[in-house]
Write an enzyme that holds these catalytic residues in place. Structure first.
Site, PDB file in Angstrom:
ATOM      1  CB  CYS A 119      -0.990   0.038   1.162  1.00 42.61           C
ATOM      2  SG  CYS A 119      -1.398  -1.535   1.885  1.00 42.61           S
ATOM      3  NE  ARG A 148       1.435  -9.258   5.050  1.00 43.40           N
ATOM      4  CZ  ARG A 148       0.191  -9.181   4.638  1.00 43.40           C
ATOM      5  NH1 ARG A 148      -0.721  -9.990   5.150  1.00 43.40           N
ATOM      6  NH2 ARG A 148      -0.169  -8.299   3.730  1.00 43.40           N
ATOM      7  CD  GLN A 166      -0.961  -8.833  -0.093  1.00 41.42           C
ATOM      8  OE1 GLN A 166      -0.288  -7.812  -0.153  1.00 41.42           O
ATOM      9  NE2 GLN A 166      -1.981  -8.968   0.727  1.00 41.42           N
ATOM     10  CG  ASP A 168      -2.043  -5.295  -2.889  1.00 42.77           C
ATOM     11  OD1 ASP A 168      -3.267  -5.175  -2.691  1.00 42.77           O
ATOM     12  OD2 ASP A 168      -1.177  -4.938  -2.080  1.00 42.77           O
ATOM     13  CG  HIS A 170      -3.599  -0.077  -2.937  1.00 45.11           C
ATOM     14  ND1 HIS A 170      -2.493  -0.820  -3.229  1.00 45.11           N
ATOM     15  CD2 HIS A 170      -3.974  -0.405  -1.675  1.00 45.11           C
ATOM     16  CE1 HIS A 170      -2.187  -1.566  -2.169  1.00 45.11           C
ATOM     17  NE2 HIS A 170      -3.072  -1.344  -1.215  1.00 45.11           N
ATOM     18  CE  LYS A 254     -11.902  -7.969   6.906  1.00 49.41           C
ATOM     19  NZ  LYS A 254     -11.143  -9.171   6.819  1.00 49.41           N
ATOM     20  CG  HIS A 300      -6.204  -1.337   1.089  1.00 49.76           C
ATOM     21  ND1 HIS A 300      -4.870  -1.225   1.351  1.00 49.76           N
ATOM     22  CD2 HIS A 300      -6.808  -0.352   1.790  1.00 49.76           C
ATOM     23  CE1 HIS A 300      -4.674  -0.219   2.181  1.00 49.76           C
ATOM     24  NE2 HIS A 300      -5.833   0.329   2.461  1.00 49.76           N
TER      25      HIS A 300
HETATM   26 ZN   LIG Z   1      -3.252  -2.229   0.637  1.00 48.98          ZN
END
Ligand SMILES: [Zn+2]
Length: 423
Positions: A119, A148, A166, A168, A170, A254, A300
């Site tokens: 992010c 992580r 991910q 991912d 945004h 979410k 996200h």
């Molecule tokens: Zn994010």
């Protein structure tokens, strides 16, 4: 960030998932070994995945498909570093809320963080220049690899690892654009899941716990507005959903989508997450039609989730019988004896030139042995080239788990293989 990895409910969820998976006979670790897709070892470190050539082929196909679909859907692809100065993670709040999960190291007296999330980088790209309302929504997408720290007891195969990628993205938009963006996202989510053979899924709306407003960032008005935007979008799409009060992370509500696999198990993959936190922390704005600065709303989202995890779920869902478009080897060409080798080589070359992932088995073994080997490797098409086939300029096709399906020309075979593409 904080709530995502700490509450007991999440721990219970992991335990339940672990138990359910152990009951399965299609363990992705076993299939991964049989098909030579990936491995992990303690020398490299637990929870770190080595993708073998066959696994990398599947990964590349998923990624190519994913990128094309995202470009068609109005996303822009970005690429960001794997590490960043600790200061960035202080602004984002990760240092306070997420430090126990981060890998941190020091170099030249400065502390760096191996990214646990993508992010902040996407925000920095947004912030690289002033933005006008005319540019919004801006959608940045990346296959971002993150690290992580997870307790070793919670790690299991590809389902829970320490290094993962991910899918991912945004979305930066105005508050008015949130609802249409969520609607687009719900369509996009369904489209992607169906392509991978998941037709059934359950949807959950995670809201804040009204008893403990102090655990959440943002005003009550912000929360009500955000929660109703998500709920309205679900209603407009006639998607039935379960509400999970208290299931929201501290920075916004979410939508979680759990896919249901062939064994009836639920797996959380796509997540669409509202965020009040980061836009404020990073002060990301746009200039509105009124010439004034306004705060951006940020969404996200991941559609597949962690690729490693999605890969494991997919492998177990189809018991390693990957659909033709994802199979690392789509066809294996089997000459019937040495006299047919030349014709088999010609067929193999034509298949390769047509973009089919073909392999030639020119070993001395009998055809029936080669067929057994190909079945074990779950190769979708076995292409038998004997004297009769060479004379007819055709091939005999045998399909995995089905058997002989007849004589075809190479051109017909290519068409058939490509027709089994993305459905
Ligand atoms: Zn994010």
């Amino acid at each position: 960030m904080k709530n995502r990895d700490s509450p007991r409910s999440h721990e219970n969820f992991l335990q339940k998932e672990k138990k359910e998976r152990e009951l399965s006979n299609a363990d992705h670790r076993l299939v991964g070994q049989q098909l030579d897709l990936f491995s992990m070892n303690e020398e490299v470190g637990v929870g770190l995945v080595l993708w073998h050539p066959s696994g990398t082929v599947v990964r590349r196909i998923i990624r190519d498909f994913w990128e094309e679909e995202h470009l068609k859907n109005g996303y822009q692809l970005v690429c960001t570093p794997h590490i960043a100065r600790e200061e960035l993670w202080r602004v984002s709040g990760h240092v306070n809320y997420y430090e126990q999960n981060m890998y941190i190291f020091k170099k030249d007296g400065e502390r760096y963080v191996v990214k646990p999330m993508n992010c902040p980088f996407h925000i920095e790209i947004y912030k690289a220049r002033p933005r006008s309302y005319r540019e919004l929504p801006i959608r940045y997408a990346e296959w971002g690899t993150v690290y992580r720290y997870e307790r070793s007891g919670t790690l299991q195969g590809l389902l829970r690892v320490r290094g993962f990628t991910q899918d991912d993205a945004h979305i930066f938009c105005t508050s008015k654009q949130v609802e249409p963006e969520i609607l687009r996202l719900l369509d996009f989510t369904r489209h992607m899941l169906e392509r991978f053979g998941f037709k059934e899924y359950r949807v959950y709306l995670s809201t804040r716990d009204p008893q403990h407003p102090e655990n959440y960032m943002g005003s009550e008005q912000d929360w009500n507005q955000a929660q109703s935007a998500l709920a309205n979008a679900l209603k407009e799409k006639s998607i039935s959903y379960g509400e999970m009060p208290g299931g929201a992370v501290f920075y916004g509500p979410k939508i979680d989508v759990n896919v249901v696999d062939a064994a009836g198990r639920e797996w959380q993959c796509p997540t669409i997450q509202f965020d009040f936190n980061l836009p404020k922390r990073f002060n990301i704005t746009y200039v509105g039609a009124d010439g004034k600065e306004h705060q951006v709303v940020m969404i996200h989202r991941v559609l597949l989730g962690a690729i490693e995890r999605f890969f494991a779920i997919m492998i177990e869902h189809c018991n390693g019988n990957l659909p033709v478009w994802l199979a690392p080897i789509q066809a294996v060409v089997l000459p019937v004896g040495p006299d047919c080798l030349q014709y088999a080589e010609e067929v193999h070359r034509k298949l390769l030139n047509s973009g089919i992932r073909s392999e030639l088995d020119n070993s001395q073994a009998t055809v029936s042995y080669k067929i057994r080997q190909a079945e074990i490797r779950k190769i979708p098409y076995m292409i038998i080239c004997g004297e009769q086939e060479a004379r007819l300029r055709k091939v005999s096709v045998r399909e995995h788990k089905i058997g002989n399906t007849g004589l075809l020309t190479v051109r017909e075979l290519v068409k058939k293989t490509k027709g089994q593409g993305i459905r």
